[in-house]
Design an enzyme around this catalytic site. Structure first.
Site, PDB file in Angstrom:
ATOM      1  CG  ASN A   9       1.665  -6.618   4.221  1.00 26.74           C
ATOM      2  OD1 ASN A   9       1.113  -7.677   3.936  1.00 26.74           O
ATOM      3  ND2 ASN A   9       1.509  -5.504   3.523  1.00 26.74           N
ATOM      4  NE  ARG A 121      -2.802  -6.190   3.625  1.00 26.10           N
ATOM      5  CZ  ARG A 121      -2.541  -6.370   2.336  1.00 26.10           C
ATOM      6  NH1 ARG A 121      -1.321  -6.637   1.933  1.00 26.10           N
ATOM      7  NH2 ARG A 121      -3.494  -6.266   1.444  1.00 26.10           N
ATOM      8  CG  HIS A 209      -6.337  -2.941  -1.243  1.00 28.08           C
ATOM      9  ND1 HIS A 209      -6.762  -3.143  -2.528  1.00 28.08           N
ATOM     10  CD2 HIS A 209      -5.120  -3.508  -1.162  1.00 28.08           C
ATOM     11  CE1 HIS A 209      -5.844  -3.818  -3.197  1.00 28.08           C
ATOM     12  NE2 HIS A 209      -4.828  -4.055  -2.379  1.00 28.08           N
ATOM     13  NE  ARG A 269      -4.193 -10.428  -6.341  1.00 29.70           N
ATOM     14  CZ  ARG A 269      -4.278  -9.627  -5.283  1.00 29.70           C
ATOM     15  NH1 ARG A 269      -5.451  -9.445  -4.703  1.00 29.70           N
ATOM     16  NH2 ARG A 269      -3.229  -9.001  -4.821  1.00 29.70           N
ATOM     17  CD  GLU A 407      -1.280  -1.244   2.893  1.00 32.04           C
ATOM     18  OE1 GLU A 407      -0.126  -1.074   2.434  1.00 32.04           O
ATOM     19  OE2 GLU A 407      -2.092  -2.046   2.405  1.00 32.04           O
TER      20      GLU A 407
END
Ligand code: ADP
Length: 432
Positions: A9, A121, A209, A269, A407
């Site tokens: 990732n 990812r 996500h 963000r 993940e």
């Protein structure tokens, strides 16, 4: 021979990884449709890649793995850790970080030959990639135009893929997309009210996500099958944050849009803004596209509001009023997005918190649940919790769960599924 699989990732300044073993009998797994159960050997990351590179790795292995890898593991135990600074002459960009990581893994654990594949990812798969995909030059070329849609992540995914192919050109690499989970979004949750022809240029909501939401859906199907088969809202609250409403484990609505800027305020963000504000800034300040990108992606969110930090732990510890403002705003916006998703689903049987903040901050969870009391959400009297726990009151109209996202296991699983298809001949590999 035990075969291993690496899940990667790569973020803007970090490279997170998990090393799995598939165990013996890989041919049996690849030649069938049976689901493999990859087992974690180690997890870690290189962070501060462009500033102060730092390498961390934590070992997590069973007695079986300790035996199989005894030659490499030496005197390491299942609880061993490595935590050390790296010279910036060794690691100073994603390419050198990737090379360092592979060398370290080959020295510590595995031979290059035992490595079965690397799964990545990938944040943005655009319109084209709606499932995990074997990487080749064409795929890299198709992913490149998506860089402006996820500038904090996409260039670094591509850099890692290229660095690996330079070193290990024959090793299969698989891209696992965050956007793919949202392929089930109904049209209402996908479109923008813009002229129709723009949608032909790929202007639409994608949602992100997805690997996290898939991981949560899988755990929920075991922990709370009734809620899983009904209406669930998942709040992934971390450095990046988004909310997803699912029905029967499938994405129906999500707070992020065409890019991972939309929705909730995040570490740096901005989350949702009035698009008129962007026009105003351009027309009155002459801000350039690059400056605007930097403002929206790197200088806003919790950092912008607090002027102190993008890190929730620091904000919760701070006494500064601006830190409190930032935390309160995240709580407010998360509550509104959860309620909005519940409206899209016409109800909410379960609410799940996950991600670094969602899994760890009782204060943030409690504050959000208080704001959602009108929806019948009631927290129980649960002390400090372990993950994967139901934290709602038995009288609550909706069950509230905290579930740790994983993940990397989804990346490992999707990567193996692609390899099974290659083995079955339904995908033909082409080199990078
Ligand atoms: P990423 O989106 O990069 O994967 P994470 O999901 O790890 O990030 O989330 C990182 C965020 O989680 C940071 O803001 C961090 O402060 C927050 N966090 C981690 N542990 C805690 C904690 N115990 N209490 C509050 N916030 C926490």
């Amino acid at each position: 021979m035990d075969r291993s699989l690496l899940a990667l990732n790569s973020g803007s300044s970090s490279l997170k990884f998990t090393l799995f073993t598939i165990g013996n009998g890989i041919d049996d797994v690849l030649n069938s449709e049976q689901e493999a159960k990859p087992e974690v050997i180690a997890r870690g990351q290189i962070d501060g890649i462009y500033t102060k590179p730092h390498f961390r790795i934590e070992f997590a292995f069973s007695a079986r793995i300790a035996k199989t890898y005894s030659k490499f593991l030496g005197n390491k135990t299942a609880e061993s850790k490595i935590d050390r600074e790296l010279a910036s002459s060794v690691v100073n960009d994603h390419d050198s970080a990737m090379t360092f990581l592979l060398e370290e893994l080959f020295e510590q654990f595995i031979t290059a030959e035992s490595m079965l594949a690397i799964g990545h990812r990938v944040v943005h798969g655009g319109e084209q990639f709606t499932a995990a995909t074997l990487i080749n030059q064409e795929v890299l070329d198709d992913l490149e135009p998506l860089v402006p849609l996820a500038p904090l992540h996409q260039p670094h995914h591509l850099a890692a893929m290229r660095a690996i192919s330079k070193r290990l050109p024959l090793l299969p690499q698989v891209a696992c997309f965050d956007t793919a989970f949202h392929r089930t979004l109904p049209w209402r949750a996908r479109i923008y009210a813009l002229p129709k022809e723009l949608s032909q240029h790929g202007v639409r909501r994608f949602g992100f996500h997805g690997l996290s939401f898939e991981s949560i859906a899988g755990r929920l199907s075991v922990l709370d099958p009734e809620a899983y088969s009904g209406r669930t809202v998942v709040a992934h609250l971390g450095n990046g944050s988004s909310v997803c409403g699912m029905f029967g484990g499938q994405s129906q609505v999500t707070s992020m849009g065409m890019t991972p800027l939309d929705g909730l305020p995040m570490g740096t963000r901005c989350g949702s803004l009035d698009p008129g504000l962007l026009l105003y800034l351009q027309e009155t300040t002459g801000i350039t596209p690059l400056e605007l990108r930097n403002l929206l992606y790197n200088r806003s969110g919790l950092l912008g509001l607090s002027g102190i930090s993008s890190d929730m732990r620091e904000l919760l510890e701070s006494q500064a009023p601006s830190a409190r403002t930032a935390v309160d705003f995240l709580v407010y916006r998360a509550s509104c997005e959860i309620a909005s998703s519940a409206t899209a689903l016409r109800g909410m049987d379960a609410l799940v918190f996950t991600g670094g903040i969602g899994e760890n901050s009782h204060f943030v969870r409690k504050s959000i649940c208080e704001q959602l009391e009108w929806l019948g959400v009631r927290l129980g009297n649960v002390p400090e919790i372990a993950s994967d726990q139901c934290i709602s009151d038995p009288e609550s109209r909706c069950r509230v769960w905290v579930i740790a996202t994983d993940e990397e296991s989804i990346i490992a699983r999707q990567t193996l599924q692609v390899l099974q298809k290659v083995q079955a001949g339904s995908i033909r590999p082409k080199s990078i």
